[in-house]
Scaffold this motif. Structure first.
Motif, PDB file in Angstrom:
ATOM      1  N   GLU A  93       3.876  17.026  -0.765  1.00 37.03           N
ATOM      2  CA  GLU A  93       2.865  16.645  -1.763  1.00 37.03           C
ATOM      3  C   GLU A  93       2.586  17.910  -2.557  1.00 37.03           C
ATOM      4  OE1 GLU A  93      -0.926  14.925  -0.445  1.00 37.03           O
ATOM      5  OE2 GLU A  93       0.147  13.983   1.211  1.00 37.03           O
ATOM      6  N   SER A  95       0.857  -1.196   0.000  1.00 37.92           N
ATOM      7  CA  SER A  95       0.000   0.000   0.000  1.00 37.92           C
ATOM      8  C   SER A  95       0.887   1.239   0.000  1.00 37.92           C
ATOM      9  CB  SER A  95      -0.908   0.026   1.244  1.00 37.92           C
ATOM     10  OG  SER A  95      -0.127   0.229   2.395  1.00 37.92           O
ATOM     11  N   GLY A  96       0.270   2.388  -0.220  1.00 37.37           N
ATOM     12  CA  GLY A  96       1.008   3.650  -0.122  1.00 37.37           C
ATOM     13  C   GLY A  96       1.497   3.866   1.300  1.00 37.37           C
ATOM     14  N   GLN A  97       0.705   3.443   2.264  1.00 39.10           N
ATOM     15  CA  GLN A  97       1.105   3.585   3.668  1.00 39.10           C
ATOM     16  C   GLN A  97       2.393   2.799   3.939  1.00 39.10           C
ATOM     17  OE1 GLN A  97      -0.512   6.314   4.737  1.00 39.10           O
ATOM     18  NE2 GLN A  97      -0.681   5.361   6.737  1.00 39.10           N
ATOM     19  N   ASN A 107       5.311   4.637   2.436  1.00 38.17           N
ATOM     20  CA  ASN A 107       5.725   5.785   3.250  1.00 38.17           C
ATOM     21  C   ASN A 107       6.435   5.331   4.523  1.00 38.17           C
ATOM     22  OD1 ASN A 107       4.923   7.808   1.570  1.00 38.17           O
ATOM     23  ND2 ASN A 107       2.946   8.139   2.546  1.00 38.17           N
ATOM     24  N   TYR A 139      -1.754  14.185   3.262  1.00 36.47           N
ATOM     25  CA  TYR A 139      -2.726  13.085   3.345  1.00 36.47           C
ATOM     26  C   TYR A 139      -2.840  12.601   4.802  1.00 36.47           C
ATOM     27  CZ  TYR A 139      -4.548   8.379   3.160  1.00 36.47           C
ATOM     28  OH  TYR A 139      -5.274   7.244   3.429  1.00 36.47           O
ATOM     29  N   ASN A 151      -3.477  17.641  -1.125  1.00 39.01           N
ATOM     30  CA  ASN A 151      -4.751  16.939  -1.110  1.00 39.01           C
ATOM     31  C   ASN A 151      -5.380  17.188   0.255  1.00 39.01           C
ATOM     32  OD1 ASN A 151      -6.637  14.838  -0.964  1.00 39.01           O
ATOM     33  ND2 ASN A 151      -5.054  13.294  -0.600  1.00 39.01           N
ATOM     34  N   THR A 177      -2.380   2.607  -5.451  1.00 39.13           N
ATOM     35  CA  THR A 177      -3.829   2.353  -5.396  1.00 39.13           C
ATOM     36  C   THR A 177      -4.581   3.326  -6.300  1.00 39.13           C
ATOM     37  OG1 THR A 177      -3.390   1.960  -3.045  1.00 39.13           O
ATOM     38  CG2 THR A 177      -5.699   2.109  -3.690  1.00 39.13           C
ATOM     39  N   LYS A 178      -3.969   4.464  -6.587  1.00 35.39           N
ATOM     40  CA  LYS A 178      -4.674   5.558  -7.250  1.00 35.39           C
ATOM     41  C   LYS A 178      -4.442   5.515  -8.776  1.00 35.39           C
ATOM     42  CE  LYS A 178      -6.001   6.779  -3.113  1.00 35.39           C
ATOM     43  NZ  LYS A 178      -5.248   6.092  -2.128  1.00 35.39           N
ATOM     44  N   LEU A 233      -9.263   7.765  -4.969  1.00 39.12           N
ATOM     45  CA  LEU A 233      -9.170   8.643  -6.142  1.00 39.12           C
ATOM     46  C   LEU A 233      -8.413   7.912  -7.239  1.00 39.12           C
ATOM     47  CD1 LEU A 233      -5.980  10.169  -6.283  1.00 39.12           C
ATOM     48  CD2 LEU A 233      -6.775  10.717  -4.012  1.00 39.12           C
ATOM     49  N   ASP A 261       5.643  12.985  -2.625  1.00 33.60           N
ATOM     50  CA  ASP A 261       4.525  12.066  -2.862  1.00 33.60           C
ATOM     51  C   ASP A 261       3.866  12.521  -4.161  1.00 33.60           C
ATOM     52  OD1 ASP A 261       2.026  10.844  -2.982  1.00 33.60           O
ATOM     53  OD2 ASP A 261       1.806  10.755  -0.803  1.00 33.60           O
ATOM     54  N   LEU A 274      -4.778  -2.351  -3.925  1.00 37.14           N
ATOM     55  CA  LEU A 274      -4.003  -1.471  -3.034  1.00 37.14           C
ATOM     56  C   LEU A 274      -2.527  -1.682  -3.334  1.00 37.14           C
ATOM     57  CD1 LEU A 274      -5.503  -1.962   0.551  1.00 37.14           C
ATOM     58  CD2 LEU A 274      -5.498   0.160  -0.742  1.00 37.14           C
ATOM     59  N   ALA A 275      -1.773  -0.599  -3.440  1.00 41.56           N
ATOM     60  CA  ALA A 275      -0.339  -0.746  -3.712  1.00 41.56           C
ATOM     61  C   ALA A 275       0.404   0.540  -3.358  1.00 41.56           C
ATOM     62  CB  ALA A 275      -0.112  -1.061  -5.194  1.00 41.56           C
ATOM     63  N   THR A 316       1.540  10.982  -5.938  1.00 44.33           N
ATOM     64  CA  THR A 316       0.297  10.233  -6.190  1.00 44.33           C
ATOM     65  C   THR A 316      -0.681  10.998  -7.077  1.00 44.33           C
ATOM     66  OG1 THR A 316       0.493   9.142  -4.049  1.00 44.33           O
ATOM     67  CG2 THR A 316      -1.696   9.183  -5.027  1.00 44.33           C
ATOM     68  N   LEU A 317      -0.876  12.276  -6.803  1.00 46.77           N
ATOM     69  CA  LEU A 317      -1.939  13.016  -7.492  1.00 46.77           C
ATOM     70  C   LEU A 317      -1.620  13.304  -8.963  1.00 46.77           C
ATOM     71  CD1 LEU A 317      -3.350  13.300  -4.761  1.00 46.77           C
ATOM     72  CD2 LEU A 317      -3.869  15.650  -5.354  1.00 46.77           C
TER      73      LEU A 317
HETATM   74  C1  LIG Z   1      -1.469  11.346  -1.490  1.00 41.34           C
HETATM   75  C2  LIG Z   1      -1.582   9.998  -0.823  1.00 41.34           C
HETATM   76  N1  LIG Z   1      -0.475   9.408  -0.344  1.00 41.34           N
HETATM   77  C3  LIG Z   1      -0.536   8.191   0.259  1.00 41.34           C
HETATM   78  C4  LIG Z   1      -1.735   7.520   0.423  1.00 41.34           C
HETATM   79  C5  LIG Z   1      -1.771   6.187   1.107  1.00 41.34           C
HETATM   80  O1  LIG Z   1      -1.963   5.190   0.141  1.00 41.34           O
HETATM   81  P1  LIG Z   1      -2.732   3.820   0.392  1.00 41.34           P
HETATM   82  O2  LIG Z   1      -4.168   4.126   0.642  1.00 41.34           O
HETATM   83  O3  LIG Z   1      -2.478   3.067  -0.889  1.00 41.34           O
HETATM   84  O4  LIG Z   1      -2.095   3.161   1.573  1.00 41.34           O
HETATM   85  C6  LIG Z   1      -2.906   8.111  -0.069  1.00 41.34           C
HETATM   86  C7  LIG Z   1      -4.205   7.426   0.096  1.00 41.34           C
HETATM   87  O5  LIG Z   1      -5.265   7.992  -0.132  1.00 41.34           O
HETATM   88  C8  LIG Z   1      -2.832   9.379  -0.706  1.00 41.34           C
HETATM   89  O6  LIG Z   1      -3.930   9.996  -1.186  1.00 41.34           O
END
Ligand SMILES: Cc1ncc(COP(=O)(O)O)c(C=O)c1O
Length: 393
Positions: free
Chosen positions: A156, A88-90, A93, A113, A160, A209-210, A338, A185, A219-220, A187-188
């Protein structure tokens, strides 16, 4: 001509454009069979030919061909040396923060986030790590926040849910002048719109995941790096804690990446149309979108990105109005997350940013009147019609 039985016979496809790189990945095909859909190597362990005769794959916590293909592709797309794929993103991180030692400080952007905030608030606080939040839109705030304990900057951009934009190159200069690790980060934006490593960042993280997965079905997390020292440490973390992505999920991301360029264009186009329409609505008090020419970071976005992305937020006149909208949306789903094909509307206060203390949320503008929207891939007119009946009906 390629050697068809060698996993290492890949190149970074530097002669190709980004949209060809997403489609063709690192190896692209299976080196054994030629299968053009990279196989899911659903194996925990790998047979050895003899003593010291490994195929290069020993045990899937250490290496797995499907995960390796994804990681190599992400390294190519983000212009890094090496990438690692997490559950997951968590988890991604958490691995990045594991580069720090007890007593160290991380300076992060204030509109972060909620899950990243949660990491700093509990588990890492126990390790005596300090998380300090500043508004990074003004690089002077970053400079001021740095102390003798600071070891990492974490950004970020756009943020977000408030869509605040910071200048990656300027913050990279500050980070390097102070010998700090600079993490973005991404992600967006995804690497299609923004490549932080080319702007001076040391590490890029993603919630895969996004937009990377892109279909709301997996989830990744991804970490992409340039420096050998950090590559070795993240690899050690992964092998030790066992938070690597499973082969099926890695395959879903490889598939997602093949259409990243097409999806990002449509997400962005839809977000722009919706943001412009929302701005004309009496009941909408403010729209936050990084693609508005009069938005705070527009010039920086033009300089460091090739598009504005699919995310926007908007404030309506009351919490009752929020309730009404969330009850009435139909084509648009009221759901957390998202970056997938379905447009999602989220209530940051009780969902993504619930972990953030109320006084910090209020100061940022994450109020009970704020909604966040991830523009999907539907027809924009249908999405606007749905918002219209939800807001004005
Ligand atoms: C910007 C951002 N970073 C990290 C995460 C964490 O990712 P995950 O939900 O895949 O663990 C999210 C999740 O919404 C996110 O929006």
């Amino acid at each position: 001509m390629k050697n068809f039985d060698n996993f290492n016979d890949y190149d970074r496809k530097e002669n190709l454009h980004f949209d060809s790189q997403t489609v063709h990945g690192a190896l692209g095909h299976d080196p054994f069979s030629g299968a053009v859909s990279f196989p899911i190597y659903q194996a925990a362990t790998f047979r050895h030919r003899g003593l010291f005769e490994s195929t290069g794959f020993d045990y899937s916590r250490l290496q797995n061909p499907t995960r390796q293909e994804l990681e190599r592709t992400m390294a190519i797309l983000e212009r890094g040396e090496r990438a690692f794929a997490f559950t997951s993103g968590q988890a991604a991180n958490a691995a990045v923060f594991d580069l720090l030692n007890p007593g160290d400080e991380v300076v992060l952007c204030d509109d972060i986030y909620g899950g990243t905030f949660r990491l700093g608030d509990s588990p890492l606080r126990k390790q005596n790590l300090t998380f300090t939040y500043v508004d990074m839109c003004d690089p002077a705030n970053v400079e001021k926040a740095i102390s003798a304990k600071t070891k990492m900057l974490f950004l970020e951009t756009p943020t977000n849910p408030m869509m605040k934009v910071a200048d990656i190159s300027k913050i990279a200069e500050i980070a390097h002048a102070h010998g700090l690790i600079f993490v973005v980060d991404n992600t967006l934006m995804s690497p299609y719109f923004q490549k932080p490593l080319t702007l001076g960042a040391d590490i890029v993280v993603h919630s895969g995941t996004k937009f990377i997965g892109g279909h709301h079905d997996v989830l990744a997390g991804i970490v992409v790096l340039k420096d050998k020292e950090y590559i070795d440490q993240i690899q050690k973390h992964l092998i030790t804690y066992g938070s690597q992505l499973a082969p099926q999920d890695a395959w879903l991301l490889i598939r997602g990446l093949k259409t990243l360029h097409l999806r990002m264009e449509r997400h962005s186009e839809n977000a722009m149309k919706i943001a412009n329409w929302l701005r004309t609505q009496d009941k909408v008090k403010k729209v936050y979108y990084a693609g508005f020419e009069d938005s705070q970071g527009y010039d920086i976005m033009k300089k460091q990105c090739t598009g504005f992305g699919g995310m926007l937020s908007f404030a309506v006149e009351s919490a009752d109005m929020v309730k009404k909208i969330l009850k009435r949306v139909d084509l648009i789903y009221f759901a957390e997350s998202l970056g997938g094909p379905e447009t999602l509307i989220t209530y940051p206060m009780t969902q993504t940013h619930e972990s953030i203390p109320a006084e910090i949320r209020d100061a940022l503008g994450i109020t009970d009147c704020l909604l966040r929207l991830s523009a999907g891939l539907e027809n924009a007119d249908d999405l606007i019609a749905d918002l219209d009946q939800a807001i004005n009906g």
